[in-house]
Design a protein around this motif. Structure first.
Motif, mmCIF file in Angstrom:
data_model
loop_
_atom_site.group_PDB
_atom_site.id
_atom_site.type_symbol
_atom_site.label_atom_id
_atom_site.label_comp_id
_atom_site.label_asym_id
_atom_site.label_seq_id
_atom_site.Cartn_x
_atom_site.Cartn_y
_atom_site.Cartn_z
ATOM 1 N N GLY B 18 1.119 -1.338 0.100
ATOM 2 C CA GLY B 18 0.123 0.385 0.047
ATOM 3 C C GLY B 18 0.864 1.272 -0.174
ATOM 4 N N LEU B 19 2.243 1.122 0.650
ATOM 5 C CA LEU B 19 2.860 2.014 0.505
ATOM 6 C C LEU B 19 3.313 2.479 -0.402
ATOM 7 N N LEU B 20 3.931 1.777 -0.926
ATOM 8 C CA LEU B 20 4.327 1.577 -2.073
ATOM 9 C C LEU B 20 3.990 1.166 -3.807
ATOM 10 N N ILE B 21 2.650 1.801 -3.504
ATOM 11 C CA ILE B 21 1.801 1.446 -4.650
ATOM 12 C C ILE B 21 2.114 2.166 -6.062
ATOM 13 N N ARG B 22 2.998 2.845 -5.331
ATOM 14 C CA ARG B 22 3.398 3.239 -7.515
ATOM 15 C C ARG B 22 4.728 2.515 -7.939
ATOM 16 N N SER B 23 5.254 2.108 -7.225
ATOM 17 C CA SER B 23 6.548 1.161 -7.336
ATOM 18 C C SER B 23 6.348 0.442 -8.348
ATOM 19 N N GLY B 24 5.027 0.076 -8.001
ATOM 20 C CA GLY B 24 5.022 -1.109 -9.404
ATOM 21 C C GLY B 24 4.463 -2.989 -9.104
ATOM 22 N N ARG B 25 4.817 -3.991 -9.646
ATOM 23 C CA ARG B 25 4.654 -5.293 -9.388
ATOM 24 C C ARG B 25 6.209 -5.645 -8.543
ATOM 25 N N ASP B 26 7.028 -5.388 -9.136
ATOM 26 C CA ASP B 26 8.091 -6.529 -8.298
ATOM 27 C C ASP B 26 8.676 -5.923 -7.023
ATOM 28 N N VAL B 27 8.483 -4.223 -6.762
ATOM 29 C CA VAL B 27 8.408 -4.090 -5.576
ATOM 30 C C VAL B 27 7.161 -4.639 -4.203
#
Lengths: 117, 946
Positions: B18-27
């Motif tokens: 949720g916090l890294l929602i912009r970083s894509g599937r890999d992250v």
């Protein structure tokens, strides 16, 4: 004094109840405001009436009024503002969406939908 | 690593996507995998201790008065399930990374998945059945979210709803059962309950508790007749099916039966209910699976069948059967998860899951073929794969079971189930991979990349290794978990070859029969299609529809949509209840003397009464009504001052100002007059109801004020300890921020939520039909020529610093004198609002940078942190401390930690009031309110320069 306050509470309640039984939203909002006054005064009065003895500790003073209903009512006053604001907003929304400010729900809106998804 | 931390790690992991929602599937995948891996590592570090027979526990008191404690334990059973949940979870996370497409919201998926993982892990590590129930419900909720992940698919939504309804209802039954169980055992801790076998089985409440708990377990583990939800849950993305519906969630019911096995099993009730249900489920679901065309549906019914098998083994109630059950849990998880992933790969690469449209894939997808075949043969129970081993153990136990005096019925039925199992497993392999290659696949099939097939391949390797070397690969795990289930040390002897015996013969018969059945597949399909079978979904839908109709019927009878009718009924009921209560109570007559009436209060009272009467008489003229509200509010404030409540007076009068401003702003868009639309008769009736209610309420207030307290009031304590404990002289404020701080914390939260609700309502109003209506708004009253008058602008500018200082002063003195966060917040809001009124909303808004949402949030957080601060001193939430500080230049002053709390109150009040008014102003902007560039309309200084 007790008679005055209780008659005021009764009067405010009667006005509030009459107004919330109206069919237009603004009158209902006014009625709820009246009822809030009545109920806050009522809650306050359960601490019994005392003159010139605020519950602020001072040296040499022994008699204080009951602080507990006051604390209750204080938050109730602020919450009733929040409630009035939400209700007013809902009344405004209903008026802007539906075109009139009636509070009753038309029969068509009440029946359950078809059920699916 | 502490068991509590292991259980918490997935929840922490759920926050990361949720916090890294912009970083894509890999992250998202990597962050979840990291959390899962750490938890798995932490769990595995306990293996040596658990092998030595220890039970690792961690205990926290949560609500000890209710028996609800956050107690965690890891024993053999918890270890087994923990490894399954985290190990397969890790594989699923990797698989889902490649399975989800670029357009699917991966962050949401991983957050739900981790939430589920945490809930599931919580179930198996709980050492308190109430805590277990909390996690149990969480798995129902998170699986609902996961099944309905593809929100645009109606099957997904319906399947999710069905799963939630069935498992949720079972969960409710289980809560009741667990409460009974805990009551009998005298403790809700699993460790204590496991010791209370005799007491529980001797109790008359044993059977109800057993039935209710089994209802929860059977619905969760999709046992007949609750099996129907699982195939419909297959609308979920395949990683979810592989994880929830093969390896973990559906095994929660089994886990529970295994967990409570030592106390519940061994009775005839247990045997007949559990073993029979398991047997029926096993045979019936296997039979249905033979005919399914959808790959996932076939696997779903086969899962139901295998869950039935394990249930039956647990139902036998013997220790050897429990060993077999535990072993089959491991084996089923490995081959079934691999099979689901294979089905997902086939769906992904060919574009279809329909067996009728597949076939001949063995050359096109050789890797998938190898994985799928190994796993399917294990499911069929073919040596030397792991499914064979546990199936042999199952058949052996079935030959020992006697059902109603019949020694061979169980064994025969179990063999029949195994026969069906062989049939659908071989069908899966035969009709998908063999046969001629086709040229009408929706997509051209080929093997997927390594990312997608690595996870099922790993499981397939395990399937073979456990089959070949059962003792070294899985023996230790079976040993510790079976010992934990049975409560006595078990030393199972797992081996591929047990010699020529009855189970082997039954197995061979099942194999041969299954192969024959497969050969007869086509005529059987035709025969089965000719018969109308009851469809569980249709029955479920009919029941839900009937329930909805019944609810609608009752609602329709109870209310006709008229609010005034409902409120009138309510008011009359309250009055009648009050009358009844008064007539049965024992009022002794007035005991308190009346206060004398002074002339000034009498005048105030008269003003209040007259204003209230006018209010009722003139409420149709809305602006006049607002003026009257102002008068009434003022009189109420004055009465508070007179009756020794300065804090209330300050609060009431400042709330009065913001309320009237708010109502005025709203009135801008509402009709200015109320039309008469009720008949004289209704108004007469309403007036009667109002009078009766008013009289009743007034009389009640009078009676209370004239009587003494029935019980000693707790106010004495507060007056006596206000300074000693709270460090403040203003008792009302000390009650608010200290004695009853928790209530106040709740109240400011509610206030913040109310303001956010208003904001959300405004957002909706500004969009859509009402937004369009607002854009074409025609004002029904004339606009003022001088909307931002010079005098008002100048005066409010002068007042602003003064009122801010007053606000600060009231805030600071609040602890010892009338004032405090509430009043100060309102005063500051009034100061700000007056700026808006003078120069217009947009003009003012551009000149300040305060975000009201953030203000509300900061307020709640400040109050919360102050409360938490007490923890570090080893005191309960919201205990306050105070001390005196001497700074050079000013007098000695007091600093109390309650001030931080009061600051939170202050911020929250300012934010909430301003956000509410701000929202109404935004509506005005939408309705074409122009933005002024100057603070005032007529500026003499500019005129002079010109």
């Amino acid at each position: 004094m007790e008679l005055l306050l209780s008659s005021a509470i009764g009067m405010l309640t009667a006005a509030g109840v009459y107004l919330i039984l109206r069919l237009r939203s603004f009158a209902v909002v006014l009625g709820m405001t009246m009822l809030s006054y009545a109920i806050n005064l009522f809650l306050f009065s359960t601490g019994r009436l005392v003159v010139n003895a605020p519950p602020v500790l001072q040296k040499g003073v022994e008699v204080y009024t009951d602080p507990l209903p006051q604390a209750l009512v204080l938050t109730a006053i602020v919450i009733s503002f929040g409630m009035t604001a939400v209700v007013v907003m809902m009344a405004l929304g209903a008026f802007l969406e539906g075109g009139d400010d009636r509070v009753d729900m038309p029969r068509a809106d009440r029946l359950p939908g078809d059920g699916d998804a | 690593m502490s068991p509590a931390l292991i259980a918490a790690l997935p929840f922490i992991g759920a926050l990361l996507p949720g916090l890294l929602i912009r970083s894509g599937r890999d992250v998202a995948a990597v962050s979840c995998a990291t959390a899962t891996f750490i938890a798995l590592l932490g769990l595995c570090l306990h293996i040596p201790a658990i092998m030595a027979g220890e039970v690792i526990t961690a205990r926290f008191e949560w609500l000890p008065s209710l028996g609800l404690n956050a107690n965690f334990r890891i024993d053999g059973l918890g270890l087994l399930f923990g490894i399954l949940i985290l190990g397969i979870g890790l594989l699923i996370i990797a698989y889902a990374r490649y399975y989800l497409s670029r357009n699917d919201p991966a962050g949401v998926f991983y957050a739900y998945l981790m939430l589920f993982q945490g809930a599931m892990l919580g179930i198996v590590l709980s050492d308190n059945i109430l805590l277990l129930l909390v996690f149990w419900e969480l798995t129902s909720l998170s699986s609902f979210l996961l099944i309905g992940y593809w929100k645009h698919l109606p099957e997904g939504r319906q399947g999710a709803r069905m799963a939630l309804t069935v498992t949720g209802m079972g969960g409710l039954a289980m809560i009741a059962g667990m409460l009974i169980l805990g009551n009998i055992a005298g403790s809700y801790d699993i460790g204590d309950i496991l010791q209370a076998r005799e007491a529980i089985q001797a109790s008359p409440y044993y059977l109800p508790a057993l039935l209710l708990i089994l209802l929860g377990a059977f619905t969760k583990s999709a046992q007949f007749p609750f099996h129907f939800w699982l195939p419909h849950a297959m609308a979920a993305p395949t990683p979810v099916s592989a994880y929830l519906h093969s390896a973990t969630m559906v095994k929660a019911g089994l886990f529970l039966m295994a967990r409570l096995w030592p106390v519940l099993s061994g009775t005839p009730e247990w045997f007949y209910i559990v073993a029979t249900t398991g047997l029926v489920t096993m045979v019936l679901a296997a039979w249905i699976a033979i005919f399914r065309d959808d790959l996932k549906s076939l696997l779903a019914f086969s899962t139901v069948s295998h869950l039935g098998l394990i249930t039956m083994l647990l139902g036998f109630g013997t220790e050897a059967a429990a060993v077999a059950a535990v072993f089959h849990i491991i084996n089923h998880a490995t081959f079934k998860a691999a099979l689901f992933m294979t089905a997902g790969i086939i769906d992904h690469e060919t574009g279809t899951r329909s067996i009728a449209r597949l076939g001949g894939l063995r050359r096109l997808m050789p890797v998938t073929f190898a994985i799928g075949t190994i796993a399917a043969l294990s499911m069929a129970g073919i040596p030397p794969l792991n499914g064979f081993l546990s199936k042999e153990l199952m058949l052996e136990q079935a030959t020992h079971a006697v059902w109603q005096g019949n020694p061979w019925l169980m064994a025969a039925m179990a063999t029949l189930g195994a026969l069906f199992s062989v049939c659908y497993s071989l069908r899966f392999v035969w009709q998908v991979f063999f046969g001629p290659e086709r040229d009408d696949y929706p997509h051209k099939p080929h093997d997927p990349g390594f990312g997608l097939w690595s996870a099922p391949a790993l499981l397939a390797v395990l399937v073979v290794l456990i089959g070949l070397f059962p003792a070294s690969m899985a023996g230790w795990l079976v040993e510790v978990s079976a010992s934990a289930v049975t409560g006595t040390a078990q030393h199972p002897h797992l081996a591929l070859w047990h010699g020529l015996n009855l189970p082997l013969a039954l197995s061979a018969a099942a194999l041969a029969g299954g192969a024959v059945l497969l050969a007869l597949n086509r005529p059987m399909l035709a025969a089965r299609a000719a018969i109308a079978w009851p469809d569980a979904k249709a029955i479920f839908d009919a029941i839900t529809r009937a329930a909805t109709c019944a609810a609608g019927f009752f609602t329709d009878r109870l209310t006709n949509g008229s609010m005034s009718r409902a409120l009138a009924a309510f008011a009359l009921t309250v009055v009648l209840c009050g009358l009844w209560a008064f007539s049965t109570g024992g009022w002794q007559g007035a005991t308190r003397p009346m206060l004398p009436v002074q002339p000034v209060p009498l005048v105030g009272w008269a003003a209040l009464m007259v204003a209230t009467c006018c209010m009722v008489a003139f409420h149709r003229r809305r602006i006049l009504a607002l003026v009257l509200v102002g008068i009434i509010g003022l009189m109420v404030s004055v009465s508070f001052i007179y009756l020794s409540a300065p804090d209330l007076a300050l609060t009431q009068i400042s709330v009065e100002v913001v309320t009237v401003v708010l109502l005025l702003l709203a009135l801008n868009f509402l009709p200015k007059f109320t039309v008469i639309d009720s008949r004289d008769r209704k108004r007469g009736m309403d007036a009667f109801i109002a009078t009766v209610t008013g009289l009743g309420f007034g009389a009640l207030a009078y009676v209370i004020m004239r009587s003494d307290f029935a019980f000693p009031s707790i106010s004495e304590y507060m007056l006596a300890n206000s300074y000693k404990l709270g460090g403040g002289d203003n008792v009302v404020n000390v009650i608010l921020v200290d004695f009853r701080g928790y209530d106040t914390f709740g109240e400011i939260t509610v206030l913040g939520i109310a303001a956010l609700t208003i904001f959300a309502l405004t957002e909706t109003l500004l969009a859509g039909a009402s937004g369009r209506r607002l854009r074409n708004w025609v004002h029904d009253s004339r606009r003022a020529g001088d909307r931002h008058p010079l005098t008002l602008v100048v005066v409010t500018r002068l007042i602003l610093p003064i009122s801010l200082v007053v606000g600060l002063y009231i805030f600071l003195r609040g602890h010892n004198m009338p004032g405090g966060g509430f009043v100060a917040g309102l005063v500051v809001s009034v100061a700000l609002v007056s700026q808006y009124m003078a120069s217009g909303f947009a003009w003012t808004q551009e000149r300040q940078k305060i975000n009201y949402h953030a203000l509300i949030g900061a307020g709640v957080i400040a109050a919360g942190l102050t409360g938490i601060g007490a923890w570090f001193a080893g005191l309960p939430f919201l205990s306050s401390a105070y001390g005196y500080v001497k700074l050079p230049g000013i007098e000695e002053f007091e600093l109390a930690s309650a001030m931080g709390f009061d600051l939170g109150v202050f911020l929250c009040v300012v934010g909430a009031v301003m956000l509410a008014l701000n929202s109404l102003s935004r509506i005005a902007r939408q309705a074409g309110e122009t933005v002024n560039l100057d603070p005032m309309d007529i500026d003499p200084s500019k005129e002079a320069r010109r």
